[in-house]
Write a protein that holds these residues in place. Structure first.
Motif, PDB file in Angstrom:
ATOM      1  N   ARG A  49     152.418 -24.590 -35.276  1.00 38.59           N
ATOM      2  CA  ARG A  49     151.285 -23.734 -35.553  1.00 38.59           C
ATOM      3  C   ARG A  49     149.967 -24.478 -35.377  1.00 38.59           C
ATOM      4  O   ARG A  49     148.984 -23.909 -34.909  1.00 38.59           O
ATOM      5  CB  ARG A  49     151.395 -23.191 -36.981  1.00 38.59           C
ATOM      6  N   PRO A  61     146.523  -0.352 -28.070  1.00 38.97           N
ATOM      7  CA  PRO A  61     147.043   0.469 -26.966  1.00 38.97           C
ATOM      8  C   PRO A  61     147.185   1.952 -27.318  1.00 38.97           C
ATOM      9  O   PRO A  61     147.131   2.796 -26.422  1.00 38.97           O
ATOM     10  CB  PRO A  61     148.392  -0.169 -26.648  1.00 38.97           C
ATOM     11  N   ASP A 106     146.808  -4.293 -23.356  1.00 33.79           N
ATOM     12  CA  ASP A 106     147.016  -4.490 -24.791  1.00 33.79           C
ATOM     13  C   ASP A 106     146.959  -5.974 -25.136  1.00 33.79           C
ATOM     14  O   ASP A 106     147.930  -6.555 -25.602  1.00 33.79           O
ATOM     15  CB  ASP A 106     148.350  -3.883 -25.236  1.00 33.79           C
ATOM     16  N   TYR A 153     148.405  -7.471 -28.366  1.00 32.64           N
ATOM     17  CA  TYR A 153     149.842  -7.437 -28.633  1.00 32.64           C
ATOM     18  C   TYR A 153     150.636  -8.276 -27.648  1.00 32.64           C
ATOM     19  O   TYR A 153     151.837  -8.200 -27.598  1.00 32.64           O
ATOM     20  CB  TYR A 153     150.343  -5.987 -28.642  1.00 32.64           C
ATOM     21  N   THR A 200     143.544  -9.880 -35.589  1.00 34.75           N
ATOM     22  CA  THR A 200     144.987 -10.045 -35.364  1.00 34.75           C
ATOM     23  C   THR A 200     145.710 -10.694 -36.540  1.00 34.75           C
ATOM     24  O   THR A 200     146.922 -10.769 -36.528  1.00 34.75           O
ATOM     25  CB  THR A 200     145.236 -10.960 -34.154  1.00 34.75           C
ATOM     26  N   SER A 201     145.014 -11.178 -37.516  1.00 33.56           N
ATOM     27  CA  SER A 201     145.524 -12.084 -38.554  1.00 33.56           C
ATOM     28  C   SER A 201     146.467 -13.142 -37.968  1.00 33.56           C
ATOM     29  O   SER A 201     147.491 -13.451 -38.542  1.00 33.56           O
ATOM     30  CB  SER A 201     146.166 -11.360 -39.739  1.00 33.56           C
ATOM     31  N   PRO A 234     149.963 -11.833 -32.251  1.00 29.29           N
ATOM     32  CA  PRO A 234     151.358 -11.634 -32.636  1.00 29.29           C
ATOM     33  C   PRO A 234     152.057 -12.971 -32.917  1.00 29.29           C
ATOM     34  O   PRO A 234     151.852 -13.909 -32.170  1.00 29.29           O
ATOM     35  CB  PRO A 234     151.963 -10.948 -31.417  1.00 29.29           C
ATOM     36  N   GLY A 235     152.820 -12.990 -33.970  1.00 26.41           N
ATOM     37  CA  GLY A 235     153.444 -14.243 -34.383  1.00 26.41           C
ATOM     38  C   GLY A 235     152.363 -15.218 -34.800  1.00 26.41           C
ATOM     39  O   GLY A 235     151.581 -14.928 -35.698  1.00 26.41           O
ATOM     40  N   ILE A 236     152.290 -16.362 -34.113  1.00 22.14           N
ATOM     41  CA  ILE A 236     151.253 -17.327 -34.436  1.00 22.14           C
ATOM     42  C   ILE A 236     150.367 -17.548 -33.223  1.00 22.14           C
ATOM     43  O   ILE A 236     149.661 -18.536 -33.125  1.00 22.14           O
ATOM     44  CB  ILE A 236     151.860 -18.667 -34.889  1.00 22.14           C
TER      45      ILE A 236
END
Lengths: 410, 300
Positions: free
Chosen positions: B71, B136, B155, B158, B243-244, B247-249
């Motif tokens: 990360r 999207p 998109d 994502y 996106t916080s 997606p994922g990290i």
């Protein structure tokens, strides 16, 4: 003139604390802000106000991840609230060790918590060095697969009865333009889902070996590889979810855009809000229909150590109010969670809640990962699974990294 | 005699006494809060502090763990991409807009307001707005698809491979207006005589900009650079809102790593180690540059 005013002020300052002793204000912080949660917490406030004290609501928006740092910094920063929510387990462990939390053993002994709280392991999460530091208020379990009956009807397949059937039904769902398994993008959802796979597909002993004993052979072994294979299936089935929040993912199941979701019992509140009926509109499979075990995570209230005598007394009143049978029923029916005491009547519960109560009655309960792992390890696990579910990382690599994270656990 | 000498040459310490007394609070703030806080953080990054800071040293363990974490590497890479591109694009776009605005166009005030307006919004609002635009299901993709181009796919938020560019777009939208304003102020500061002289010599406009005006705007560029750079290093709220980290990290940034590990993971040591690394990175870039810019021999 000034002298008279001063006298009045002095007099008031003496009188005020005395009158306040009868109706003490107690600020309670928590992160229950969604519709159903707010309604549930209002039950606590009502019950506490009825004791002659006053509940000052300190709701913190955002999930626990946002709220906990604020709570912790208030406690460590010398501005403690009257009481605060945490998930019982290791989140508040260091605060207790630093002597910042109030020992509730006296209240617990008087009210016989050891006898009424069920399952008994719940109180263990509150106990540090033989002393009780928190009042558990509900049981939330993660191990549920929520299924949309509409989605399966549309795809022309029978609604599955267990995980394997679900995986087998996935291609048919995809053909009908339905996402088989909705997983929101937040990291904790991926990590929680994985724990559900461990306990439901691996069983009780396996789960305990992995998270409690942290047995390296098991974690690197073929059984664990099987779990990661299932996680790989879940990843494939969740392609196209494209939502962040868990309730948005739940909404996909409610509207039939997704076949199912693995989520804790709090998802049920969403189904209820949408006016869906358990059994007819949606189905629930505890333990993914394989091993019907639930973990007894949940919410608890911790009470920071306060100097103010009146407030300390009010804390004791609040602690016993939270566990009062009537409050327990009112709160948990609104929250969709299970009460922490076995001697209350929950006739109003729906089918899915009753399934949960049955499992609880059978004693098929295990400690949650919140209790077994520190926040640090949980976070690293979340990072790993967030990455796993959004990338093409191989299950073997993921298993290796998982093993190294658990190996570093304290 | 000696008494007179003393009176004529007062102690250096007491010169401008009022000004010195007035600046004591700021000096204290700088030393205690900035410097002290920084040192404290660095010291505690060598400990195994969890929820509460405690002085039990573990050497470089926190740093080893930090650099082994995927990360963190993802965060650093993202910051590098975001940083370099933000720097280039906001300077280029900002300068171009300012140059266009400087052509004595009609409604200049209106345009200036429009371009600067996004800067009045916080990163959180910006992030949410662009989250919707790039979604999207509701945003650009659905609009274009509704127009008939049904296979259109856009998109970025994502798609793990390009998510950082989705954040970059929002960042540029928010920040370019300010750069434009600073540049415009710089352009207005250029003496009109220089333009006339260039025209007399028959130098094309673009060459005048490139070789005469821009070198003269050096001070404005330095100011802008500092403002943009400080914005880049602390980028946090934009990512959280958009996106916080997902997606994922895929869209994690260092500041978010620091926050998450300090507070959510209750591991202060790890968070401090990460923030110390951020400081070191900044220092590696800033110190040589500052030395060249301000140090060495004084320019006339």
């Amino acid at each position: 003139m000034t002298l008279r005013i001063w006298t009045a002020i002095m007099a008031a300052s003496v009188v005020l604390p005395l009158s306040a002793a009868k109706a003490t204000d107690l600020e309670v912080t928590h992160w229950w802000t969604s519709g159903g949660e707010a309604a549930a917490v209002a039950e606590f406030a009502k019950a506490f106000d009825a004791t002659g004290n006053k509940w000052i609501d300190g709701a913190i928006a955002g999930s626990g991840g946002t709220a906990r740092p604020i709570m912790v910094s208030r406690i460590t920063g010398g501005d403690p609230m009257g009481a605060t929510q945490f998930n019982h387990g290791r989140q508040a462990e260091e605060l207790v060790q630093a002597g910042l939390m109030r020992d509730l053993t006296d209240v617990a002994t008087k009210e016989k918590w050891k006898e009424i709280i069920r399952p008994a392991t719940l109180l263990d999460g509150c106990t540090i060095d033989g002393k009780i530091y928190c009042a558990p208020v509900n049981i939330h379990s993660w191990q549920w697969l929520w299924l949309s009956n509409d989605a399966f009807k549309k795809a022309g397949v029978e609604a599955p009865k267990n995980w394997d059937e679900f995986v087998a039904a996935a291609p048919a769902l995809e053909k009908a333009g339905i996402v088989p398994l909705a997983i929101g993008g937040q990291a904790w959802q991926a990590s929680g889902l994985f724990d559900v796979l461990v306990i439901s597909l691996g069983g009780k002993d396996f789960y305990e070996k992995v998270y409690s004993a942290k047995d390296a052979d098991t974690i690197n072994g073929p059984d664990m590889a099987r779990i990661f294979k299932a996680a790989d299936d879940a990843r494939r089935m969740s392609k196209g979810t494209n939502v962040q929040d868990w309730n948005q993912a739940t909404n996909m199941v409610i509207t039939g855009k997704a076949g199912g979701q693995i989520m804790g019992d709090w998802a049920q509140g969403e189904f209820q809000l949408a006016g869906k009926k358990a059994g007819t509109d949606y189905a629930c499979l505890p333990g993914l229909g394989v091993n019907e075990y639930i973990t007894t995570g949940g919410d608890a209230f911790y009470f920071p150590l306060l100097k103010d005598e009146a407030k300390s007394q009010a804390q004791a009143v609040l602690a016993s109010t939270l566990l009062n049978p009537k409050t327990q029923v009112a709160f948990n029916l609104k929250k969709g969670s299970l009460p922490v005491r076995g001697d209350v009547d929950l006739n109003a519960a729906n089918d899915c809640m009753k399934k949960g109560l049955d499992i609880l009655a059978k004693g098929n309960v295990l400690k949650s990962t919140d209790e077994l792992l520190s926040a640090d390890i949980q976070k690293q696990k979340e990072d790993l699974f967030a990455e796993f579910f959004s990338s093409s990382m191989s299950p073997q690599d993921a298993q290796k990294r998982f093993a190294s994270i658990i190996a570093s656990a304290d | 005699m000696t008494g007179q000498t003393i009176a004529r040459r007062p102690n250096q310490l007491f010169r401008n006494l009022n000004a010195k007394i007035a600046s004591i609070p700021m000096i204290l703030t700088a030393v205690v809060i900035f410097l002290g806080g920084t040192l404290w953080t660095v010291v505690y990054s060598f400990t195994n502090s969890k929820l509460l800071p405690r002085l039990s040293f573990v050497g470089l363990d926190q740093y080893e763990r930090l650099w082994a974490a995927t990360r963190w590497t993802v965060s650093i890479t993202n910051l590098a991409i975001y940083g370099v591109l933000t720097l280039i694009f906001s300077l280029v776009i900002g300068f171009l807009l300012a140059a266009l605005m400087d052509q004595k166009i009609r409604f200049e005030n209106t345009f200036r307001t429009i371009f600067l307006y996004p800067f009045a919004l916080s990163f959180i609002v910006t992030g949410l707005v662009w989250q919707w635009i790039l979604n999207p299901e509701f945003g650009i993709q659905s609009v274009v698809r509704a127009l008939g181009w049904t296979s259109f796919t856009f998109d970025p938020l994502y798609n793990a491979d390009i998510v950082i560019y989705g954040i970059l777009i929002a960042g540029l939208w928010q920040g370019t207006g300010l750069v434009m304003c600073l540049m415009l102020a710089g352009l207005r500061g250029i003496d009109g005589e220089i333009w006339k002289a260039a025209r007399v010599d028959g130098i094309p406009t673009w060459k005048t900009y490139l070789f005469i005006v821009i070198p003269m705007m050096r001070a404005v560029f330095v100011t802008t650079l500092v403002i943009i750079a400080s914005g880049i290093v602390r980028v946090y709220d934009l990512v959280v809102a958009q996106t916080s980290g997902g997606p994922g990290i895929a869209s994690e940034v260092p500041a978010k790593y620091v926050y998450d590990y300090m507070f959510q993971a209750q591991n202060l040591g790890q968070g401090f180690a990460a923030s110390t690394m951020m400081l070191v990175t900044v220092a590696i870039i800033i110190v040589p540059w500052a030395y060249l810019e301000f140090g060495g021999k004084k320019r006339g």
